[in-house]
Write an enzyme that holds these catalytic residues in place. Structure first.
Site, PDB file in Angstrom:
ATOM      1  N   ASP A  98       2.745  35.356 -90.729  1.00 55.14           N
ATOM      2  CA  ASP A  98       3.820  36.349 -90.620  1.00 55.14           C
ATOM      3  C   ASP A  98       4.946  35.823 -89.724  1.00 55.14           C
ATOM      4  OD1 ASP A  98       5.264  38.681 -90.531  1.00 55.14           O
ATOM      5  OD2 ASP A  98       3.607  39.944 -89.839  1.00 55.14           O
TER       6      ASP A  98
ATOM      7  N   GLY B 240      10.511  38.175 -97.932  1.00 48.25           N
ATOM      8  CA  GLY B 240      11.347  37.805 -99.075  1.00 48.25           C
ATOM      9  C   GLY B 240      12.555  36.950 -98.729  1.00 48.25           C
TER      10      GLY B 240
ATOM     11  N   ASP C   2       8.285  45.822 -94.856  1.00 47.60           N
ATOM     12  CA  ASP C   2       7.011  46.556 -94.794  1.00 47.60           C
ATOM     13  C   ASP C   2       7.088  47.842 -95.619  1.00 47.60           C
ATOM     14  OD1 ASP C   2       6.567  44.566 -93.011  1.00 47.60           O
ATOM     15  OD2 ASP C   2       5.836  45.862 -91.405  1.00 47.60           O
TER      16      ASP C   2
HETATM   17  C1  GLA Z   1       4.804  42.744 -89.892  1.00 39.28           C
HETATM   18  C2  GLA Z   1       4.160  42.607 -91.268  1.00 39.28           C
HETATM   19  C3  GLA Z   1       3.120  43.706 -91.441  1.00 39.28           C
HETATM   20  C4  GLA Z   1       2.079  43.618 -90.351  1.00 39.28           C
HETATM   21  C5  GLA Z   1       2.731  43.656 -88.982  1.00 39.28           C
HETATM   22  C6  GLA Z   1       1.757  43.337 -87.870  1.00 39.28           C
HETATM   23  O1  GLA Z   1       5.536  43.908 -89.756  1.00 39.28           O
HETATM   24  O2  GLA Z   1       5.119  42.665 -92.270  1.00 39.28           O
HETATM   25  O3  GLA Z   1       2.502  43.589 -92.717  1.00 39.28           O
HETATM   26  O4  GLA Z   1       1.349  42.436 -90.519  1.00 39.28           O
HETATM   27  O5  GLA Z   1       3.790  42.700 -88.891  1.00 39.28           O
HETATM   28  O6  GLA Z   1       2.360  43.347 -86.615  1.00 39.28           O
END
Ligand code: GLA
Length: 504
Positions: free
Chosen positions: A249, A291, A312
């Site tokens: 991430d 993306g 998200d």
């Molecule tokens: C980001 C990701 C989420 C999740 C959070 C965790 O926002 O996009 O899917 O993994 O971090 O902190």
């Protein structure tokens, strides 16, 4: 039988069932029925683990013919394990399950080669229910629930840890504030995860797979320790611990390099992709960078098997429609980039009892989505060949939620061996139509009513690039409902769906 030249059924879900939450999925029979994808990819010589998804009254007895000598079968639990054959090749297995009510057979082709995740991964991820409130115990319970609820019998396999398993620098909580790494640079779990190897062994003993999370930045999105400048150690440690999936991430990586070029955005993923390939296990790499820089165009070259296409889902604003629709609309236009081993990921399935991403301290609650919206959600994710990760509470799985998650024919559409993502046939204010080509010349069609009233939604054979007479099967109800030779259409409730499979 429907009138001569077309099939047009006027069925309004709400009226038929007279209930707010009609269960459409027929209950599984007591006789065995093997489910799951018909193809499975593994790299040569790597550890192999596959739990045969099978419904029916237990005890069941499994048999597999065509098994290479490096694999063994646990005949009671239907778990294949061992090492994948050393050389790239195709191995055709015939799976069989029996109980006192009957038997089921299914073909499974193992494709031993470079490509893993030949069909979209399926599982559970903790994020949208538990956020930072995670511990070793919780994932063991989730693995137990995946088996006890029957989800594993339909092919759900990954039990995935998201953020917050590592140390949190500066946290006042002593269980989170331990050392970030050991003397060799290996990342340390926080005090809530005393035994990572033990945890993955627990998950693997059930034939399930384990997922983990990190960030290429110095800190994760929730400000826990990330992998920056320790990528090689982390890839090695994740593999040694026994993880089968890494969600990587972006988070704080922007503090390291903000350059908005494809080369700069790829760099941390190229690195991790390469490192994971060198480990002695198959580890699915999920790129999570929302993306940026058209990730779908380069993620497979970076070594990714799936990539988030959007922000998200849990933070997506509702418009007239709940947020999952706008996420789906963005993801749906990317169909040309998906295929076996490379999947667009529009984020998790947020149904059942689920937390609130905007207020992570509030206790999880039942989703506010209507039945029609939940059927639409699962139908879209299946048609879009999206990874199917439930992110609701595994401790509160009710029959309606399981009926959404565990319909074998809906899942078959998602797991189809051709690996095509549905294309958008139509999108207007009021209608959304998706069509997904399936192996064997079949096509699955989702007709979605986006409007506030019941509405007739249809697709013509011209829309679907079809000719001739087709058999029409209602996938949710698992029922043949007639034939047609020019169009398929239904009156559908507000925000509802009809999903059909058309065959010769
Ligand atoms: C980001 C990701 C989420 C999740 C959070 C965790 O926002 O996009 O899917 O993994 O971090 O902190």
């Amino acid at each position: 039988m429907p009138p001569r030249s077309f099939l047009f059924l006027f069925i309004c879900l709400g009226v038929c069932f007279g209930e707010d939450f009609p269960i459409l999925t027929p209950p599984p029979s007591k006789a065995p029925r093997i489910h799951g994808a018909l193809v499975y990819g593994s790299r040569p010589g790597k550890p192999f683990l596959y739990r045969i998804p099978c419904t029916g009254e237990r005890p069941l007895t499994f048999r597999v013919s065509g098994l290479p000598p490096s694999l063994t079968l646990d005949p009671v639990n239907g778990i294949l394990s061992g090492k994948a054959p050393d050389q790239p090749r195709s191995v055709v297995l015939r799976l069989e399950a029996r109980n006192r009510h009957g038997k089921s057979e299914r073909r499974l082709e193992l494709r031993i080669g470079d490509t893993i995740s030949l069909t979209p991964p399926m599982g559970w991820n903790h994020w949208y229910t538990h956020y930072h409130g995670v511990s070793d115990q919780l994932f063991r319970q989730a693995a137990d629930a995946m088996v006890a609820s029957g989800m594993a019998d339909f092919g759900y396999s990954y039990v995935s840890i998201d953020d917050c398993w590592m140390s949190k620098p500066g946290s006042p909580d002593p269980s989170l504030n331990g050392p970030a790494r050991d003397a060799n640079g290996a990342i340390a779990p926080n005090g809530r995860f005393p035994d990572m190897k033990g945890l993955t062994a627990y998950i693997h003993a059930k034939g399930l797979k384990a997922g983990i999370y990190s960030s290429p930045g110095p800190l994760t999105c929730a400000k826990y320790t990330g992998s920056y400048q320790h990528e090689a150690e982390d890839a090695r440690v994740f593999a040694e611990w026994g993880f089968d999936l890494l969600k990587y991430d972006w988070c704080s990586y922007g503090t390291i390099d903000r350059t908005p070029t494809v080369a700069a955005r790829r760099k941390p993923y190229d690195l991790m992709g390469e490192l994971l390939k060198r480990q002695d296990r198959d580890i699915h790499l999920n790129l999570c960078q929302y993306g940026m820089s058209d990730v779908w165009k380069w993620a497979p070259e970076s070594g990714g098997q799936s990539w988030r296409t959007t922000g998200d889902l849990g933070l997506e604003k509702d418009t007239r429609l709940p947020g999952f629709y706008s996420i789906a609309f963005k993801n749906a236009v990317l169909s040309e980039y998906a295929g076996p081993g490379k999947w667009n990921d529009p984020d998790y399935i947020l149904i059942g009892v689920i937390g609130n991403a905007r207020d992570i301290k509030s206790p999880p609650k039942r989703t506010a989505l209507t039945a029609g919206e939940q059927y639409s959600y699962m139908s879209m994710w299946s048609l879009m060949a999206s990874p199917l990760f439930f992110s609701g509470d595994m401790g509160h799985l009710d029959p309606f939620t399981l009926n959404i998650l565990c319909n074998s024919e809906v899942i078959d559409v998602n797991q189809d061996a051709l690996g095509k993502q549905a294309r958008v046939v139509r999108r207007t204010e009021d209608e959304f139509v998706l069509a997904k080509p399936l192996a064997g010349g079949l096509v699955a069609v989702g007709l979605f009513n986006l409007s506030e009233q019941p509405r007739k939604v249809s697709a013509s054979w011209a829309d679907l690039h079809l000719t001739g007479r087709k058999r029409v099967r209602d996938v949710w109800r698992q029922k043949d409902i007639g034939t047609g030779d020019s169009e398929v259409g239904f009156t559908i409730e507000r925000h509802g769906v009809r999903m059909v499979r058309l065959a010769r």
